[in-house]
Structure formats: C-alpha cells, structure tokens
Design a protein around this motif. Structure first.
Motif, PDB file in Angstrom:
ATOM      1  N   PHE A  63       0.830  -1.199   0.000  1.00 48.46           N
ATOM      2  CA  PHE A  63       0.000   0.000   0.000  1.00 48.46           C
ATOM      3  C   PHE A  63       0.869   1.255   0.000  1.00 48.46           C
ATOM      4  O   PHE A  63       1.894   1.320   0.693  1.00 48.46           O
ATOM      5  N   VAL A  64       0.436   2.236  -0.758  1.00 50.99           N
ATOM      6  CA  VAL A  64       1.069   3.557  -0.782  1.00 50.99           C
ATOM      7  C   VAL A  64       0.103   4.526  -0.111  1.00 50.99           C
ATOM      8  O   VAL A  64      -0.976   4.801  -0.641  1.00 50.99           O
ATOM      9  N   ASP A  65       0.471   5.023   1.057  1.00 50.35           N
ATOM     10  CA  ASP A  65      -0.345   6.036   1.726  1.00 50.35           C
ATOM     11  C   ASP A  65       0.105   7.394   1.203  1.00 50.35           C
ATOM     12  O   ASP A  65       1.198   7.860   1.518  1.00 50.35           O
ATOM     13  N   SER A  66      -0.737   8.017   0.384  1.00 49.16           N
ATOM     14  CA  SER A  66      -0.329   9.229  -0.332  1.00 49.16           C
ATOM     15  C   SER A  66      -0.505  10.518   0.461  1.00 49.16           C
ATOM     16  O   SER A  66      -0.261  11.596  -0.070  1.00 49.16           O
ATOM     17  N   HIS A  67      -0.916  10.388   1.717  1.00 51.20           N
ATOM     18  CA  HIS A  67      -0.975  11.579   2.571  1.00 51.20           C
ATOM     19  C   HIS A  67      -1.072  11.122   4.024  1.00 51.20           C
ATOM     20  O   HIS A  67      -2.143  10.750   4.509  1.00 51.20           O
ATOM     21  N   THR A 219       4.003   0.223   2.544  1.00 50.51           N
ATOM     22  CA  THR A 219       5.426   0.157   2.199  1.00 50.51           C
ATOM     23  C   THR A 219       5.974   1.482   1.692  1.00 50.51           C
ATOM     24  O   THR A 219       7.193   1.663   1.645  1.00 50.51           O
ATOM     25  N   SER A 220       5.095   2.389   1.302  1.00 51.45           N
ATOM     26  CA  SER A 220       5.506   3.729   0.857  1.00 51.45           C
ATOM     27  C   SER A 220       4.580   4.764   1.473  1.00 51.45           C
ATOM     28  O   SER A 220       3.372   4.523   1.611  1.00 51.45           O
ATOM     29  N   ALA A 427      -5.345   9.359  -5.777  1.00 47.05           N
ATOM     30  CA  ALA A 427      -4.595   8.475  -4.888  1.00 47.05           C
ATOM     31  C   ALA A 427      -5.062   8.693  -3.460  1.00 47.05           C
ATOM     32  O   ALA A 427      -5.284   9.835  -3.044  1.00 47.05           O
ATOM     33  N   PHE A 428      -5.209   7.603  -2.714  1.00 49.69           N
ATOM     34  CA  PHE A 428      -5.739   7.696  -1.358  1.00 49.69           C
ATOM     35  C   PHE A 428      -4.645   7.962  -0.332  1.00 49.69           C
ATOM     36  O   PHE A 428      -3.542   7.417  -0.414  1.00 49.69           O
ATOM     37  N   GLY A 429      -5.004   8.778   0.656  1.00 45.30           N
ATOM     38  CA  GLY A 429      -4.166   8.983   1.825  1.00 45.30           C
ATOM     39  C   GLY A 429      -5.017   8.823   3.071  1.00 45.30           C
ATOM     40  O   GLY A 429      -6.221   9.059   3.055  1.00 45.30           O
ATOM     41  N   LYS A 470      -6.627   0.343  -6.526  1.00 44.33           N
ATOM     42  CA  LYS A 470      -5.715   1.078  -7.418  1.00 44.33           C
ATOM     43  C   LYS A 470      -5.322   2.430  -6.810  1.00 44.33           C
ATOM     44  O   LYS A 470      -4.178   2.878  -6.948  1.00 44.33           O
ATOM     45  N   ALA A 471      -6.263   3.069  -6.117  1.00 43.69           N
ATOM     46  CA  ALA A 471      -5.976   4.367  -5.495  1.00 43.69           C
ATOM     47  C   ALA A 471      -4.998   4.236  -4.341  1.00 43.69           C
ATOM     48  O   ALA A 471      -4.327   5.207  -3.981  1.00 43.69           O
ATOM     49  N   TYR A 472      -4.901   3.047  -3.753  1.00 40.95           N
ATOM     50  CA  TYR A 472      -3.971   2.823  -2.650  1.00 40.95           C
ATOM     51  C   TYR A 472      -2.669   2.148  -3.100  1.00 40.95           C
ATOM     52  O   TYR A 472      -1.830   1.822  -2.270  1.00 40.95           O
TER      53      TYR A 472
END
Length: 538
Positions: A63-67, A219-220, A427-429, A470-472
């Motif tokens: 998972f990429v936490d964008s915020h 992971t990001s 993108a989700f945060g 996809k957003a995560y």
C-alpha cells in the motif's frame, strides 16, 4: 536466474493495466522476477528458494499512503491518547496520571479528542486542564490536528494573554472576554511549535510509526508535513538509519508557515524528484484552509450547522498564486491542503494561473484532500490534469459530523465516482493520525460510504473495490512519478507486497474493514508475518 522467494496458490492482484489476477509471483532479491500460474512460477525455484503457500489469500502491491503525517503519528504515541475517552473527566484522569510521572515544568501532551464524541458535547477549556495541573504546561490536540487546547501554564510560558490578537489564519477562542485556551488553526500551529518535541523524541516516534504502518501493509508513504523547520532533516536521518523503513516521498512544507518553508526550499535550489527510491523530495505544499471535522474548512456557503461561519483561510488568492506559481516555474510539483469547496476552487485557480504563465506537460500537480468538490470543480480538475488526494476513511470517522455540518454537500465530498467517471486519477491517503492509518478501512469507506454509526455519507460517490485498491497502490506511485518501479506487481518492479488473511476480491463489501494484513514484504524482505503455515523447500 532462480527465485529467492516464491508465493504460490494465491490471489495475486497485480493492479497492472488489465487488473489481471494470477496465482503466483516470484522474486529475486528485491525485484519481481515473474508473475503467473503456479507451475510457471515454481519452475523458477530451486532448493534455496523460500516457497510460501498463500492458501488462497490475496497478495497485492504494498500500500502507498499518499498523505500521512509520520512524525505526528509517532510523537502522538509518546503522549496521552484521548481518542476513545467517553468524557472530559476520563481525559483529565489520563492526563493527571501522565503529569504524575512528568517532572514539574515539563510538557504534558495529549491528542485525539473529538468534542462530538464526548458526553459533554463541547471542546476542552484551559480551566479543564488547569484541574489537571497548573505546574505543568499542557497541550491536548484535537483529532483533526488543526485545533488544540492548552492550560494557563502553557499560555503563560508562550507569552499569550488577553491582549493578544488573532493570527492570520487562526483564532484564540474566548469566553466572556477571557482566553479559553482553545486554539484554532494558525494559533494552534504556533503553540505546537513552541511545545515541540526534541529530535531524539521525533526519531523515536518515527520508528514507532514505521512499525505500525508496516503492520498495516504500508510500504511507501507520502509524508504530508510536520510542525518545525527540522522536519525534513529528521525524516532523512530516520530513513538513513532504518528507524523509518518505508519509502518516503516528502511533501515540502510545514504545518506552521508553509509559504515560508516553500520559499526556503526554492532559495536552496531544491526541486521535486531529488533523492532516490527510499527518500525523495515531493511537491511544494501550503495550507489554504482548515479541517473538515473541526469544522474550520473554508466553504463557499456557510455551514449547515452554523450560518454565521464558513471557515478559515490561511492565504488569499494572490498569495497562493505567487507562492506556488514560483515553485511551478522552478519545476516543482505543487500541492495544497484544501478541504472546503472555496479552498479547492482557489487551488485550482492557482494551478490554472501557473500553467497559463509557464505551460508544462505531465506536471501531476495535486490537491491534498480535495474534500468538497462539486461538479463545476470536478470539470476544472479534469481540464487541468490535477490529481486529487482524497481521504475516504474520513467518511467513516467523521461522516456523522459531516452530515450535521454540511448537509447535502456530503454528496460532493471526496467525490470518487465523479473522479472515476471523468477519468481523473486519484490516490488515497489516510491523513493519519487524524484518522486511522489502516488502508483496508479506507478501501471499505470508499466502497460503502458508511459512517461509524452506519449513516450513508454521499453514497452516490462510492466506487468499486478494484478502483479503491488502485488508489492505494498504482496511483500512489503515479502521483510521485514512480509508477515505473512500484505500485503494481509486474516483472522488474520492486518487491513490495502485502498479504491479506482472505480474498479481497471475493469479500462481501460490508466486510472489507474486517480484513487483516498477515504479511508485509518490503524490498523483498518479510518485515511482518502472521502466517502460521509457510512451506520451505527441502
């Protein structure tokens, strides 16, 4: 070349362009070697390969936490957790316990309270906190991170008295002409910086945050900012020392004087993209308005709950255009915290102005939160190729308050379906610690649009599980210009994965929030594992 690890018998959700699903994936050290059927991937194994049987579980890109606010999340863990207290008395008791083990004169800190969930239905006051201690300065930050309450000792040490004027973008709340200790927006930011943690405490907090984020499969992280000028340096030190294990894309700004921080970055010759796959400078970021749940977000029309209030602005349009326009001119990606529709409109206008003066393709400019985004603003976002960074978990955490404060405008809050219908990438945060860090709860909220109490919050804007995944993942990589190395499970990309305890694609929508992370693989290394059955080659 033989694989170092192979994962078989699973639901490998690749998030590639076709959103294909396979049985197995092989990696060599920290890169993906192959994705496909079990027999094809197992052909790459030898006696030295570690083989892990997923037994039907989902394996997704990490998972990429964008915020998210790693520093604030971590330092919160050093203070008193007020998130689940039932009333002010319970919070006072927890703070008193902390004060008893804190040397006289040193700070007692708390976080996470939400007046909407307290039995008293109101904010804290300095008189509440004076009952805890008048010898210790005390600060308790509301769950949104935009509001705090301090006691009389804190006001005294900060030199704040009844003669003080409200700062631009903030407010000192008064009761009967007396300072109540409640600090909104810029007033809170200034006080928190005054009460800031030491570098040692910040690094300790980042290590604690990193482990919690790994437990949730992250992971990001796109680090959204701290309070002080040393924030970026502490992040970099933590990444270098591996106290902070995630890959970090840091938004260049601060919660206090964000335009000043951006200006220093420009003067220092920095630019978006500086760094490597572990630590990279991201967009220049400023604050435009307040919080969605305070509420202090700047809206076009007054709040449904208060016809005399429409929120707080940190900057006017000219200041915003000048600050971010200069950053755009110098080649930066740009972004801003914008919650209310007025703030979102201002950010769109700033981006339009910057692009008109200095056209640039593939800029990937962002809007953090893009909380209230009605159809006219959705169209402008599409026309200027802007990427919103919504926070669907807010709908679960704060949805009941949204209905009260904004009424029908909840149908334009985090309008994920409108973004999808207009081919707008998002993108989700989590915005953690303002709400949970758990991406699975964010996915649940995006799909179901239900508040904690079960109320539907703008449920015309829900999206599919695939869109939420996809957003995560992939879009999180895309918005940081890193989709070529992560965000999907494809040959040659970094081996950053998360394994769930069940199938996410077969899960009933209302059960999505009950899914659990059982394994987190970062750079090919298993950092978290709760799987009880692992098959090793003889």
């Amino acid at each position: 070349m033989k694989a170092t690890k192979v994962f078989i018998n699973g639901e490998v959700v690749t998030v590639d362009s076709a959103f294909s699903v396979h049985e197995a994936v092989a990696i060599f050290e920290n890169r993906i070697l192959s994705v496909g059927a079990d027999d094809v991937v197992l052909a790459l194994a030898d006696r030295n390969t570690e083989i892990i049987d997923l037994e039907g579980r989902s394996l997704l890109p990490g998972f990429v936490d964008s915020h998210a606010h790693l520093e604030i999340y971590g330092t919160n863990k050093l203070g008193v957790n007020g998130k689940d207290v039932k009333d002010i008395k319970e919070l006072q008791e927890k703070l008193t316990e902390a004060a008893q083990t804190t040397p006289t004169g040193q700070w007692v800190r708390g976080w996470g309270y939400n007046q909407n969930y307290l039995a008293e239905g109101r904010h804290l006051t300095r008189w509440d906190l004076d009952e805890v201690s008048t010898e210790h300065p005390i600060i308790v930050v509301r769950t949104c991170g935009h509001i705090s309450c301090v006691n009389s000792k804190a006001l005294e040490l900060a030199g704040i008295n009844n003669d003080i004027k409200d700062p631009v973008g903030g407010k000192y709340v008064r009761e009967n002409g007396e300072l109540a200790g409640l600090l909104l927006e810029a007033a809170h930011m200034q006080m928190f910086l005054f009460a800031n943690y030491s570098e040692e405490e910040i690094l300790n907090g980042l290590e604690l945050a990193s482990q919690d984020f790994l437990e949730k499969g992250i992971t990001s992280v796109h680090e959204a900012g701290g309070y002080g000028p040393d924030h970026i340096r502490c992040l970099q030190k933590a990444v270098e020392s591996k106290q902070l294990k995630q890959r970090v894309y840091t938004l260049y700004g601060s919660l206090h004087d964000s335009p000043g921080m951006v200006q220093k970055g420009l003067e220092g010759g920095m630019m978006t993209g500086l760094g490597d796959e572990w630590f990279k400078i991201g967009p220049a970021k400023v604050f435009i308005d307040g919080s969605s749940s305070g509420p202090t977000a700047k809206t076009r029309e007054p709040y449904t709950s208060n016809p005399d209030d429409s929120g707080i602005l940190y900057l006017n349009q000219e200041e915003l255009n000048q600050c971010l326009g200069k950053a755009h001119e110098k080649g930066w990606q740009i972004t801003a915290h914008a919650i209310g529709d007025k703030a979102v409109e201002m950010m769109i206008q700033a981006i339009e102005n910057a692009l008109e003066q200095h056209p640039r393709k593939d800029h990937r400019h962002r809007i953090e939160h893009s909380g209230m985004t009605p159809p006219d603003l959705v169209q402008k976002i599409r026309q200027s190729d802007i990427i919103p960074i919504p926070n669907p978990a807010f709908l679960y955490e704060f949805g009941d308050g949204y209905i009260n404060d904004y009424g029908d405008r909840t149908h334009t809050m985090f309008p994920l379906k409108s973004f999808t219908d207009n081919d707008i990438p998002f993108a989700f945060g989590s915005d953690s610690p303002m709400t949970t860090v758990d991406p699975l709860l964010g996915i649940h909220a995006a799909v179901n649009r239900l508040s904690k109490s079960g109320e539907r919050v703008g449920d015309t804007q829900n999206v599919s599980v695939q869109a939420a995944i996809k957003a995560y993942t992939w879009y999180g990589a895309y918005v940081s210009f890193e989709e070529d190395i992560k965000g999907s499970i494809e040959e040659g990309k970094l081996a950053d994965f998360v394994v769930l305890n069940d199938s996410i694609l077969k899960c009933e929508p209302e059960r999505l929030k009950d899914l659990q992370v059982e394994m987190t693989i970062l750079d090919g290394t298993i950092e978290v594992s709760k799987l009880t059955r692992r098959v090793l080659n003889e």
